[in-house]
Write a protein that holds these residues in place. Sequence first.
Motif, short mmCIF file in Angstrom:
data_model
loop_
_atom_site.label_atom_id
_atom_site.label_comp_id
_atom_site.label_asym_id
_atom_site.label_seq_id
_atom_site.Cartn_x
_atom_site.Cartn_y
_atom_site.Cartn_z
N GLY A 102 0.82 -1.20 0.00
CA GLY A 102 0.00 0.00 0.00
C GLY A 102 0.86 1.25 0.00
O GLY A 102 0.60 2.21 -0.74
N SER A 105 2.48 1.66 -3.48
CA SER A 105 1.52 2.15 -4.48
C SER A 105 1.29 3.65 -4.32
O SER A 105 1.23 4.39 -5.30
N HIS A 113 1.92 11.81 -10.14
CA HIS A 113 0.69 12.59 -10.20
C HIS A 113 0.83 13.93 -9.48
O HIS A 113 -0.05 14.33 -8.72
N TRP A 130 -3.57 10.35 1.19
CA TRP A 130 -4.50 9.49 0.42
C TRP A 130 -5.25 10.27 -0.65
O TRP A 130 -6.37 9.90 -1.04
N PHE A 142 -7.65 10.98 -6.47
CA PHE A 142 -7.48 9.88 -5.53
C PHE A 142 -6.55 8.82 -6.12
O PHE A 142 -6.51 8.64 -7.34
N PRO A 143 -5.82 8.11 -5.25
CA PRO A 143 -4.89 7.09 -5.75
C PRO A 143 -5.63 6.05 -6.60
O PRO A 143 -6.77 5.70 -6.31
N ARG A 144 -4.96 5.54 -7.58
CA ARG A 144 -5.56 4.53 -8.44
C ARG A 144 -5.46 3.15 -7.80
O ARG A 144 -4.48 2.82 -7.14
N VAL A 145 -6.46 2.33 -8.06
CA VAL A 145 -6.39 0.88 -7.84
C VAL A 145 -6.92 0.28 -9.14
O VAL A 145 -8.07 0.49 -9.49
N PRO A 147 -8.07 -2.78 -11.29
CA PRO A 147 -8.43 -4.19 -11.22
C PRO A 147 -7.92 -4.98 -12.43
O PRO A 147 -8.03 -4.52 -13.57
N LEU A 218 -5.10 -4.52 -8.44
CA LEU A 218 -5.87 -5.42 -7.58
C LEU A 218 -6.13 -6.66 -8.42
O LEU A 218 -6.89 -6.63 -9.39
N ALA B 117 -0.63 14.14 -15.71
CA ALA B 117 -0.49 14.20 -14.26
C ALA B 117 0.98 14.19 -13.84
O ALA B 117 1.32 14.62 -12.75
N ARG B 118 1.87 13.71 -14.71
CA ARG B 118 3.28 13.65 -14.35
C ARG B 118 3.98 14.97 -14.57
O ARG B 118 4.81 15.38 -13.75
N ARG B 144 -9.38 5.11 -15.93
CA ARG B 144 -9.51 4.52 -14.60
C ARG B 144 -10.68 3.54 -14.54
O ARG B 144 -11.71 3.76 -15.16
N ASP B 146 -12.35 2.07 -11.02
CA ASP B 146 -12.18 2.13 -9.57
C ASP B 146 -13.00 1.04 -8.88
O ASP B 146 -14.23 1.11 -8.84
N PRO B 147 -12.33 0.02 -8.31
CA PRO B 147 -13.09 -1.04 -7.65
C PRO B 147 -13.74 -0.56 -6.35
O PRO B 147 -13.11 0.12 -5.54
N PRO B 181 -5.43 1.18 -2.14
CA PRO B 181 -4.16 0.51 -2.44
C PRO B 181 -3.73 -0.37 -1.26
O PRO B 181 -3.85 0.04 -0.10
N GLY B 182 -3.23 -1.57 -1.54
CA GLY B 182 -2.74 -2.45 -0.49
C GLY B 182 -3.79 -3.37 0.11
O GLY B 182 -3.50 -4.06 1.09
#
Lengths: 280, 280
Positions: A102, A105, A113, A130, A142-145, A147, A218, B117-118, B144, B146-147, B181-182
């Motif tokens: 976590g 990431s 970003h 966060w 917001f941070p990406r996750v 799937p 994920l 974003a970078r 994106r 997002d789960p 994340p995590g």
Amino acid sequence: MLDRGDNLRADPAAIAALAADPAARLLRLDGIDPVLDETGHLVWGGMAEAADGADLILLGLADGRPHFAQHVPGALDAATRSAWIFKAIGMMAPGEAALYGGARSLIDWHERHGFCARCGQPTLVQRAGWGRRCPACEAEHFPRVDPVVIMLAEHEDRVLVGRQPRFPPRRYSALAGFVEPGEALEEAVARELWEEAGIRVRDVRYVASQPWPFPSSLMVACVATAEDDALTIDHTELEDAMWVPRAGVAASMAGAPDAPFLPPPDYAIANTLFRAWLGA
Amino acid sequence: MLDRGDNLRADPAAIAALAADPAARLLRLDGIDPVLDETGHLVWGGMAEAADGADLILLGLADGRPHFAQHVPGALDAATRSAWIFKAIGMMAPGEAALYGGARSLIDWHERHGFCARCGQPTLVQRAGWGRRCPACEAEHFPRVDPVVIMLAEHEDRVLVGRQPRFPPRRYSALAGFVEPGEALEEAVARELWEEAGIRVRDVRYVASQPWPFPSSLMVACVATAEDDALTIDHTELEDAMWVPRAGVAASMAGAPDAPFLPPPDYAIANTLFRAWLGA
């Protein structure tokens, strides 16, 4: 168990108090890689180790102690991935891989970003690490996750395994791919197996999930039933793919010298997926 | 069934040929909302309807015809969500909600991600609308997904339902929250139930998944077993939460006038989750 302290993140005074707590600990890192002690535990320092200009990330509270990581803007080459990290994952004490993952990431996400995707202006860290906020257009980020589905197609007690060109010799694993906008997990499984191997499947069954912090996936592991076994391999994605009978999978997972393939490492969810299929 | 044509996206000449195909169709939209005919089908026009300066998004091939959507930079107010969209989702022909949802998620993503974003510089559309590229720093950006976990905790044949302040009167639903994340899906379920309702759970079971294009969620529905039934409600997230016995859930889902709550709408995965729990 780590309490992520989600309800505290929006309260800068509470976060400042946690960071000033003498019991607070800061994750020690080598770049973005973990530092482990000889028993495979993450190494923590005091908050005095935080670099000038670092942004603090609240990982959570454990044993009553605040746990932080730091992001030092510009200090990382986010494109570099060391070989050590995969060795380290295999050595890490249970539960700590997810905590480290976590943090990794988030640090990677901050590094890539720093600007607002909506208006192009520099953004600021918020919510105890966060999220980020754009002072120019007020957008929140917001941070990406991301799937990813990873799956075994089965047909008459055999499963489909594939290898990517970058794999070590003789390594095969489950096929995988990112879930796209507009898809259920089950649809992503069916699409990826069709695109990469030319097979149609039904009865997609969920098996397990696992975070995979390279940079922020994920992983969602599934098994599906193939309608038939004729393969059309997409060689832009896969170097090879083949059906392996149950005995061959068992031999591979047991490390037998004449096994049909070398399995994915223990810490990878593909390994869990093979074991789950053998046990079913 | 729609073939997303993923293998064509990296080939600009192939995409141009598809866009020039006289059989190609362009999704007709009202802003970002769908246009439906009287039978609930999406309405399509010819490619000549594409606006000047629009970026084309290849949705895929169906019945041998290329299907596109368009993003007209700056033409949307991405923050506006009409009430019509939720009525429209309930009217849409099966299979078309996901197709529309994917287009909606992508258009919204392009509208809010015109800059890198970078490095902060303007980016360009690539991969037939399934990504953006920064000409300044060469970073690639992908849409994106997002789960989100949405879950029923169960305890002695009752389930936990909650309501947010923005819900219509008497509406209750399953609790939900973004995966961080995590986290594994199962860990996110346990964390959200702890944070929002103060309960500990075990035995998290996957039920179903569904894309939810507001703006780009992937809903993952689960059931978990609560260790006990004492609630500590987080009133920053929930207006109320309560345990409802099986008969009460059945009455609510059947629309009985004396039912304990109004259920979520048919098209929401929460509705699927309640039905799955009743059927289990």
